[in-house]
Design an enzyme around this catalytic site. Structure first.
Site, PDB file in Angstrom:
ATOM      1  N   ASN A 137      -5.417   6.141 -10.748  1.00 25.91           N
ATOM      2  CA  ASN A 137      -3.983   6.279 -11.157  1.00 25.91           C
ATOM      3  C   ASN A 137      -4.112   5.902 -12.820  1.00 25.91           C
ATOM      4  OD1 ASN A 137      -1.345   6.581 -12.011  1.00 25.91           O
ATOM      5  ND2 ASN A 137      -0.695   5.135 -10.181  1.00 25.91           N
ATOM      6  N   HIS A 193       0.897  14.157  -9.978  1.00 25.24           N
ATOM      7  CA  HIS A 193       0.373  12.862 -10.474  1.00 25.24           C
ATOM      8  C   HIS A 193      -0.474  12.429  -9.338  1.00 25.24           C
ATOM      9  CE1 HIS A 193       0.066   9.028 -12.013  1.00 25.24           C
ATOM     10  NE2 HIS A 193       1.086   8.253 -11.037  1.00 25.24           N
ATOM     11  N   CYS A 195       4.708   6.929 -15.280  1.00 23.34           N
ATOM     12  CA  CYS A 195       3.523   7.907 -14.560  1.00 23.34           C
ATOM     13  C   CYS A 195       4.208   9.170 -15.105  1.00 23.34           C
ATOM     14  CB  CYS A 195       3.186   8.022 -13.194  1.00 23.34           C
ATOM     15  SG  CYS A 195       2.721   6.429 -12.723  1.00 23.34           S
TER      16      CYS A 195
HETATM   17  N1  ACO Z   1      -8.030  -4.038   0.110  1.00 23.26           N
HETATM   18  C1  ACO Z   1      -7.821  -4.509   1.365  1.00 23.26           C
HETATM   19  N2  ACO Z   1      -6.785  -4.595   1.924  1.00 23.26           N
HETATM   20  C2  ACO Z   1      -5.594  -4.521   1.159  1.00 23.26           C
HETATM   21  C3  ACO Z   1      -5.788  -3.957  -0.147  1.00 23.26           C
HETATM   22  C4  ACO Z   1      -6.971  -3.678  -0.700  1.00 23.26           C
HETATM   23  N3  ACO Z   1      -7.236  -3.426  -1.927  1.00 23.26           N
HETATM   24  N4  ACO Z   1      -4.710  -3.843  -0.674  1.00 23.26           N
HETATM   25  C5  ACO Z   1      -3.593  -4.271   0.354  1.00 23.26           C
HETATM   26  N5  ACO Z   1      -4.156  -4.517   1.334  1.00 23.26           N
HETATM   27  C6  ACO Z   1      -3.777  -5.115   2.570  1.00 23.26           C
HETATM   28  C7  ACO Z   1      -2.523  -5.701   2.297  1.00 23.26           C
HETATM   29  O1  ACO Z   1      -2.410  -6.991   2.183  1.00 23.26           O
HETATM   30  C8  ACO Z   1      -1.824  -5.575   3.793  1.00 23.26           C
HETATM   31  O2  ACO Z   1      -2.421  -6.748   4.812  1.00 23.26           O
HETATM   32  P1  ACO Z   1      -1.403  -7.237   5.835  1.00 23.26           P
HETATM   33  O3  ACO Z   1      -0.982  -6.174   6.724  1.00 23.26           O
HETATM   34  O4  ACO Z   1      -2.287  -8.452   6.390  1.00 23.26           O
HETATM   35  O5  ACO Z   1      -0.261  -8.047   4.898  1.00 23.26           O
HETATM   36  C9  ACO Z   1      -2.524  -4.235   4.389  1.00 23.26           C
HETATM   37  O6  ACO Z   1      -3.777  -3.943   3.605  1.00 23.26           O
HETATM   38  C10 ACO Z   1      -1.772  -2.968   4.619  1.00 23.26           C
HETATM   39  O7  ACO Z   1      -0.661  -2.984   3.382  1.00 23.26           O
HETATM   40  P2  ACO Z   1       0.040  -1.983   2.922  1.00 23.26           P
HETATM   41  O8  ACO Z   1       0.905  -2.262   1.868  1.00 23.26           O
HETATM   42  O9  ACO Z   1       0.879  -1.583   4.150  1.00 23.26           O
HETATM   43  O10 ACO Z   1      -0.912  -0.742   2.795  1.00 23.26           O
HETATM   44  P3  ACO Z   1      -0.575   0.700   2.474  1.00 23.26           P
HETATM   45  O11 ACO Z   1      -1.059   1.596   3.571  1.00 23.26           O
HETATM   46  O12 ACO Z   1       0.858   0.837   1.966  1.00 23.26           O
HETATM   47  O13 ACO Z   1      -1.341   1.067   1.036  1.00 23.26           O
HETATM   48  C11 ACO Z   1      -1.061   1.240  -1.123  1.00 23.26           C
HETATM   49  C12 ACO Z   1      -1.159   0.447  -0.191  1.00 23.26           C
HETATM   50  C13 ACO Z   1      -2.399   2.092  -1.420  1.00 23.26           C
HETATM   51  C14 ACO Z   1      -0.619   0.350  -2.558  1.00 23.26           C
HETATM   52  C15 ACO Z   1       0.156   2.105  -1.027  1.00 23.26           C
HETATM   53  O14 ACO Z   1       1.051   1.506  -0.694  1.00 23.26           O
HETATM   54  C16 ACO Z   1       0.599   2.901  -2.029  1.00 23.26           C
HETATM   55  O15 ACO Z   1      -0.496   3.653  -2.867  1.00 23.26           O
HETATM   56  N6  ACO Z   1       1.450   2.806  -3.053  1.00 23.26           N
HETATM   57  C17 ACO Z   1       2.050   3.629  -3.773  1.00 23.26           C
HETATM   58  C18 ACO Z   1       1.699   2.699  -4.966  1.00 23.26           C
HETATM   59  C19 ACO Z   1       1.426   3.415  -6.252  1.00 23.26           C
HETATM   60  O16 ACO Z   1       0.818   4.558  -6.311  1.00 23.26           O
HETATM   61  N7  ACO Z   1       1.809   2.953  -7.490  1.00 23.26           N
HETATM   62  C20 ACO Z   1       1.499   3.453  -8.700  1.00 23.26           C
HETATM   63  C21 ACO Z   1       2.598   3.652  -9.438  1.00 23.26           C
HETATM   64  S1  ACO Z   1       3.853   4.472  -9.149  1.00 23.26           S
HETATM   65  C22 ACO Z   1       3.139   6.037  -8.831  1.00 23.26           C
HETATM   66  O17 ACO Z   1       2.052   6.339  -9.731  1.00 23.26           O
HETATM   67  C23 ACO Z   1       3.340   6.862  -7.817  1.00 23.26           C
END
Ligand code: ACO
Length: 325
Positions: free
Chosen positions: A282, A252, A112
């Site tokens: 993203n 980003h 990124c």
């Molecule tokens: N729809 C519905 N539910 C979902 C989805 C979805 N698309 N994705 C995950 N869930 C569920 C999970 O399974 C979990 O369920 P569980 O509690 O029964 O296990 C629940 O939602 C919560 O999951 P978390 O991982 O705690 O959700 P969080 O609030 O952390 O959000 C997310 C997840 C959006 C991926 C977040 O962690 C995030 O944005 N992380 C950064 C990732 C990122 O941006 N990566 C890109 C590359 S690095 C960068 O560019 C910065």
């Protein structure tokens, strides 16, 4: 002698994939995606479009706006995690499409923050007498590496490209300071396991779905916030500028909550932060140049503005750059 962005361009594929479309593909909802990430839709490359095609379109626009001909380019740097091939470099394919016959060309894989890394590399070359005009492109077709059965990741990413033409400059405008950092010990938290020399493609890697992005989202989130904050503060410190003195923060676009947490930690008001994640998701290395191009097109960035770029991604790596526009 400084280094300045002379022209910017971006390109996103025409096909929109909305959260409502995703509801039909995996167990998710528009409400979950919007509130957890800020994303409403993302662009998806057509079957006959690869990263170099997106990069080329963005480059043509940037060159036009910089009033630079392809043959004047001394170097083309493509920053991408989704190259057309493992080799040749995507930059070479772009060079051929542009007919930029005098340019050196290579790719940078810096996830990124790739565009910030690319700008810093270009700055280094432009400080040498021999290099005068460098094209830096951040381009991705992440839709090709996303597991469309994995709701944890497939809702997050989109395709696109952004490009900048950089030149030497003898005013006090241009790149002021930067900060680049890595933390390779945490690489396993965001990885594409197979297809490289560690896990070459086999029937087994395909069956195990190892050619798709694997991410521990919650962990990535945590490190993204601290990494972006560190990169922003160190970049500003190196320029002796306080957060309140910047005109724009261009982060980003990974997740609206990461952007919001970073903004809060830096004490920067909302109106100084550019956010377009709702439209594109993203787009990794393309996210910052797309944002910058839109801002210039919309007249948001003006001559003399202090613009702080900050990013974080797979590696982990992160970085910041301060530019006087
Ligand atoms: N729809 C519905 N539910 C979902 C989805 C979805 N698309 N994705 C995950 N869930 C569920 C999970 O399974 C979990 O369920 P569980 O509690 O029964 O296990 C629940 O939602 C919560 O999951 P978390 O991982 O705690 O959700 P969080 O609030 O952390 O959000 C997310 C997840 C959006 C991926 C977040 O962690 C995030 O944005 N992380 C950064 C990732 C990122 O941006 N990566 C890109 C590359 S690095 C960068 O560019 C910065």
């Amino acid at each position: 002698m400084g280094v300045r962005i002379k022209g910017l361009g971006f390109y996103v594929p025409g096909k929109r994939l909305t959260n409502f479309d995703l509801e039909k593909m995996v167990d998710t909802s528009d409400e979950w995606i919007r509130t957890r990430t800020g994303i409403q839709e993302r662009r998806i490359a057509s079957n006959d479009e690869a990263t170099s095609d997106l990069a080329y379109q963005a480059a043509v626009q940037a060159l036009q706006r910089a009033q630079v001909k392809p043959e004047e380019l001394d170097m083309i740097i493509v920053t991408t995690a989704t190259p057309d091939y493992l080799f040749p470099a995507t930059a070479c394919i772009v060079q051929s499409k542009l007919n930029a016959q005098n340019a050196a060309c290579f790719d940078v894989e810096a996830a990124c923050p790739g565009f910030i890394y690319g700008l810093e590399i270009a700055r280094g070359f432009l400080e040498l007498p021999r290099y005068r005009k460098v094209l830096v492109i951040g381009a991705e077709t992440l839709s090709r590496l996303v597991d469309w059965e994995d709701r944890n990741t497939c809702v997050l990413f989109g395709d696109g490209a952004g490009a900048a033409v950089l030149e030497k400059d003898n005013t006090d405008h241009g790149i002021i300071s930067s900060y680049l950092k890595g933390n390779g010990a945490l690489g396993q938290l965001l990885i594409l396991p197979a297809g490289g020399s560690r896990r070459p493609a086999t029937q087994d890697t395909v069956q195990q779905r190892e050619h798709y992005i694997k991410m521990q989202g919650r962990e990535v989130f945590k490190y993204a916030v601290t990494g972006m904050q560190e990169a922003a503060l160190k970049t500003l410190e190196r320029a002796h500028i306080k957060p309140e003195d910047i005109t724009w923060l261009v982060p980003h676009q990974a997740n609206i909550r990461i952007i919001e947490a970073t903004r809060e930690r830096l004490g920067i008001p909302e109106h100084k932060v550019y956010v377009n994640i709702a439209k594109y998701g993203n787009t990794s290395a393309a996210s910052i140049p797309i944002a910058l191009t839109e801002m210039v097109e919309e007249g948001k960035i003006k001559e003399g503005d202090l613009v702080l770029l900050v990013s974080f991604g797979a590696g982990f790596i992160y970085g910041g750059m301060l530019i006087k526009w």
